[in-house]
Enzyme design. Structure first.
Site, short mmCIF file in Angstrom:
data_model
loop_
_atom_site.label_atom_id
_atom_site.label_comp_id
_atom_site.label_asym_id
_atom_site.label_seq_id
_atom_site.Cartn_x
_atom_site.Cartn_y
_atom_site.Cartn_z
N TYR A 137 -9.01 5.30 7.91
CA TYR A 137 -9.08 5.69 9.32
C TYR A 137 -10.18 6.74 9.45
CZ TYR A 137 -4.50 3.57 10.37
OH TYR A 137 -3.46 2.71 10.56
N LYS A 170 2.35 0.04 14.85
CA LYS A 170 3.80 0.04 15.08
C LYS A 170 4.34 -1.11 15.94
CE LYS A 170 4.87 3.60 12.80
NZ LYS A 170 5.19 3.14 11.47
N HIS A 218 0.84 -1.20 0.00
CA HIS A 218 0.00 0.00 0.00
C HIS A 218 0.87 1.25 0.00
CE1 HIS A 218 -4.00 -1.77 1.71
NE2 HIS A 218 -3.56 -2.41 0.66
N TYR A 265 4.53 6.82 9.39
CA TYR A 265 3.72 5.63 9.12
C TYR A 265 4.53 4.57 8.36
CZ TYR A 265 -0.64 3.03 8.62
OH TYR A 265 -1.62 2.08 8.72
N PRO A 286 -2.49 0.61 19.07
CA PRO A 286 -2.31 0.09 17.71
C PRO A 286 -2.61 1.07 16.57
CG PRO A 286 -4.28 -0.84 18.71
CD PRO A 286 -3.61 -0.04 19.77
C1 LIG Z 1 -4.82 -8.74 20.38
C2 LIG Z 1 -3.69 -7.92 19.81
C3 LIG Z 1 -3.87 -7.20 18.62
C4 LIG Z 1 -2.83 -6.43 18.11
N1 LIG Z 1 -3.04 -5.71 16.96
C5 LIG Z 1 -2.05 -4.96 16.48
C6 LIG Z 1 -2.24 -4.19 15.31
O1 LIG Z 1 -3.31 -4.19 14.71
N2 LIG Z 1 -1.19 -3.45 14.86
C7 LIG Z 1 0.03 -3.44 15.52
O2 LIG Z 1 0.96 -2.79 15.07
N3 LIG Z 1 0.23 -4.17 16.62
C8 LIG Z 1 -0.77 -4.91 17.11
N4 LIG Z 1 -0.56 -5.62 18.22
C9 LIG Z 1 0.76 -5.58 18.81
C10 LIG Z 1 1.73 -6.54 18.12
O3 LIG Z 1 1.07 -7.73 17.81
C11 LIG Z 1 2.90 -6.73 19.08
O4 LIG Z 1 3.52 -5.47 19.26
C12 LIG Z 1 3.91 -7.74 18.60
O5 LIG Z 1 3.38 -9.04 18.62
C13 LIG Z 1 5.18 -7.68 19.49
O6 LIG Z 1 5.99 -8.77 19.25
P1 LIG Z 1 6.85 -9.44 20.40
O7 LIG Z 1 7.61 -10.51 19.73
O8 LIG Z 1 7.55 -8.39 21.15
O9 LIG Z 1 5.78 -10.03 21.43
P2 LIG Z 1 4.68 -11.17 21.24
O10 LIG Z 1 4.19 -11.21 19.85
O11 LIG Z 1 3.70 -10.96 22.33
O12 LIG Z 1 5.48 -12.51 21.48
C14 LIG Z 1 5.89 -12.94 22.75
C15 LIG Z 1 5.95 -14.44 22.77
O13 LIG Z 1 6.45 -14.87 24.02
C16 LIG Z 1 5.68 -15.96 24.48
N5 LIG Z 1 5.79 -15.98 25.94
C17 LIG Z 1 5.21 -15.15 26.83
N6 LIG Z 1 5.53 -15.50 28.08
C18 LIG Z 1 6.36 -16.54 27.99
C19 LIG Z 1 7.03 -17.34 28.94
N7 LIG Z 1 6.91 -17.11 30.25
N8 LIG Z 1 7.78 -18.36 28.50
C20 LIG Z 1 7.92 -18.61 27.16
N9 LIG Z 1 7.30 -17.89 26.21
C21 LIG Z 1 6.53 -16.86 26.62
C22 LIG Z 1 4.30 -15.67 23.96
O14 LIG Z 1 3.50 -16.85 23.89
C23 LIG Z 1 4.59 -15.09 22.60
O15 LIG Z 1 4.64 -16.07 21.59
C24 LIG Z 1 -1.58 -6.39 18.77
C25 LIG Z 1 -1.39 -7.12 19.93
C26 LIG Z 1 -2.43 -7.87 20.48
C27 LIG Z 1 -2.20 -8.62 21.75
#
Ligand SMILES: Cc1cc2nc3c(=O)[nH]c(=O)nc-3n(C[C@H](O)[C@H](O)[C@H](O)COP(=O)(O)OP(=O)(O)OC[C@H]3O[C@@H](n4cnc5c(N)ncnc54)[C@H](O)[C@@H]3O)c2cc1C
Length: 391
Positions: free
Chosen positions: A201, A297, A72, A385, A293
């Site tokens: 948006y 980001k 996009h 963005y 969200p």
């Molecule tokens: C419902 C939801 C909707 C979202 N929608 C958007 C969106 O539309 N746009 C956007 O930009 N961002 C969105 N986000 C945010 C985005 O998904 C996160 O910022 C992103 O996933 C961050 O990645 P991460 O790897 O830091 O954490 P996560 O993706 O949370 O990964 C962390 C991992 O660690 C694992 N974990 C946790 N605790 C433990 C433990 N004790 N032992 C072992 N493993 C563990 C979890 O199972 C998970 O797989 C959303 C988040 C959620 C929750």
């Protein structure tokens, strides 16, 4: 078990880090509490910045994304019944964003890592970290009922907001910056072709709305709602009725409706811890920061963190120097705070706040008018963005 870098969490942060380290010849193991199908089906983010897209391609992980993702080059801001396009390509020298669901990214990262015989331990229970201030930190966990230990040189806490790594840092070390918002998002996935080929948006007097998509046949739609909204009060007909009201235009726009295949309520918050490191443990992604969200980001910021961490670890293993590793927090936090600012700004530009008065409403509309009529203001939105340059 022994490895150079022990990674807790197989989200975007942990898995991208694992690939970056493997590419640099640094051994690593990822411990994930959930099953592989669970993390591969968890519906979350869907907008990838240009820098994230480029990195996945550089790592040789972008083949399916380039085939199935939707590139996009703009978004629409809609208010007072009219749409206004922000043209990213024109404003940023050709940059754009990729629409490709987070769980599809996870599938690509997991399958490529396992194909290279990388170590990902799924269903690792009771994970805890120890001796993080020593030269030999350790991660303990239980797999199939058997207690295990992973000895490593460094730990990457990539375990998301509810993980255990952040809380393992002694009290008083971390400073927490936090802000809650008085609303959430009610999100649906619907088997309905998106009514527009770009994201819309909406700032409407009834509240915020967002039309996004996962494919040419599946729409992802959001409505501003109460933070503790009861899903049971939102049958599909009510959701569609409310969405149609918020997205309506003076020239009769209407959303394409279809079966709702998933729905949920997401809370909104801004959260940052400083520093993002302690001893030999580094926090990356949602374990260190959360953004609302609206700016799309969260995933991108997680990827930006682990790029810095991988560069620091690479420097350490190739030369013994720790300069980059010691500056990890400082480098990441510069970007984190800019992204926090942008995500907060997009949120405050587009949502209705419960204490808004007529002045606030008129000021918000004036700001939208400014952003959509001034090239300088539109460029500010566009360059944030598509993603600020990486340091
Ligand atoms: C419902 C939801 C909707 C979202 N929608 C958007 C969106 O539309 N746009 C956007 O930009 N961002 C969105 N986000 C945010 C985005 O998904 C996160 O910022 C992103 O996933 C961050 O990645 P991460 O790897 O830091 O954490 P996560 O993706 O949370 O990964 C962390 C991992 O660690 C694992 N974990 C946790 N605790 C433990 C433990 N004790 N032992 C072992 N493993 C563990 C979890 O199972 C998970 O797989 C959303 C988040 C959620 C929750």
């Amino acid at each position: 078990m022994k490895t150079q870098v022990g990674i807790v969490g197989a989200g975007p942060a942990g898995l991208v880090l694992s690939h970056l380290l493997a590419q640099a010849g640094i051994s690593n193991a990822v411990l994930e509490m959930h099953t592989r199908p669970y993390i591969e089906e968890r519906v979350r983010a869907g907008v990838l910045e240009q820098g994230t897209v480029d990195l996945l391609n550089e790592l040789g992980l972008g083949e399916r994304m380039m085939r199935q993702g939707l590139m996009h080059y703009g978004i629409e801001l809609r208010f007072e019944g009219r749409g206004h396009r922000i043209d990213f390509a024109d404003l940023t020298g050709g940059k754009g964003v990729m629409i490709y669901a987070q769980h599809e990214v996870i599938k690509d990262l997991v399958s490529a890592r396992l194909a290279m015989e990388g170590e990902i331990v799924f269903e690792a229970r009771e994970v805890c970290v120890d001796r993080i201030e020593s030269e030999k930190p350790v991660i303990r966990f239980v797999k199939n009922g058997v207690a295990q230990e992973l000895e490593c040189n460094f730990i990457a806490g990539c375990d998301g907001f509810h993980g255990i790594c952040r809380d393992s840092i002694p009290k008083g070390v971390l400073k927490i910056h936090d802000r809650d918002y008085p609303f959430g998002w009610l999100g649906i996935l619907a088997e309905a072709p998106p009514a527009s080929h770009e994201l819309i948006y909406v700032n409407h007097e009834r509240g915020f709305g967002l039309m996004s998509m996962r494919s040419p046949k599946v729409s992802r739609l959001y409505l501003q709602c109460k933070p503790d909204e009861e899903l049971s009060e939102w049958p599909d007909e009510r959701i569609w009725e409310e969405l149609q009201k918020r997205f309506s235009t003076r020239d009769g726009f209407s959303l394409t409706e279809g079966p709702v295949i998933q729905k949920g309520v997401t809370g909104m918050r801004s959260f940052v811890v400083e520093p993002m490191q302690f001893g030999r443990m580094f926090l990356a992604g949602d374990s260190a920061h959360i953004v609302p969200p609206t700016g799309a980001k969260g995933l991108n910021l997680a990827v930006a963190d682990v790029r810095v961490l991988a560069a620091g670890l690479k420097e350490f293993y190739s030369s013994g120097k720790r300069e980059l590793l010691e500056r990890y927090s400082e480098i990441c936090l510069r970007r984190v705070w800019k992204v926090q600012r942008f995500s907060w700004w997009m949120t405050s530009l587009l949502h209705r706040f419960s204490n808004d008065n007529e002045f606030d409403r008129r000021r918000q509309l004036a700001e939208l008018d400014y952003v959509t009529s001034s090239r300088a203001a539109a460029t500010t939105l566009a360059e944030n963005y598509v993603g600020l340059p990486l340091e």
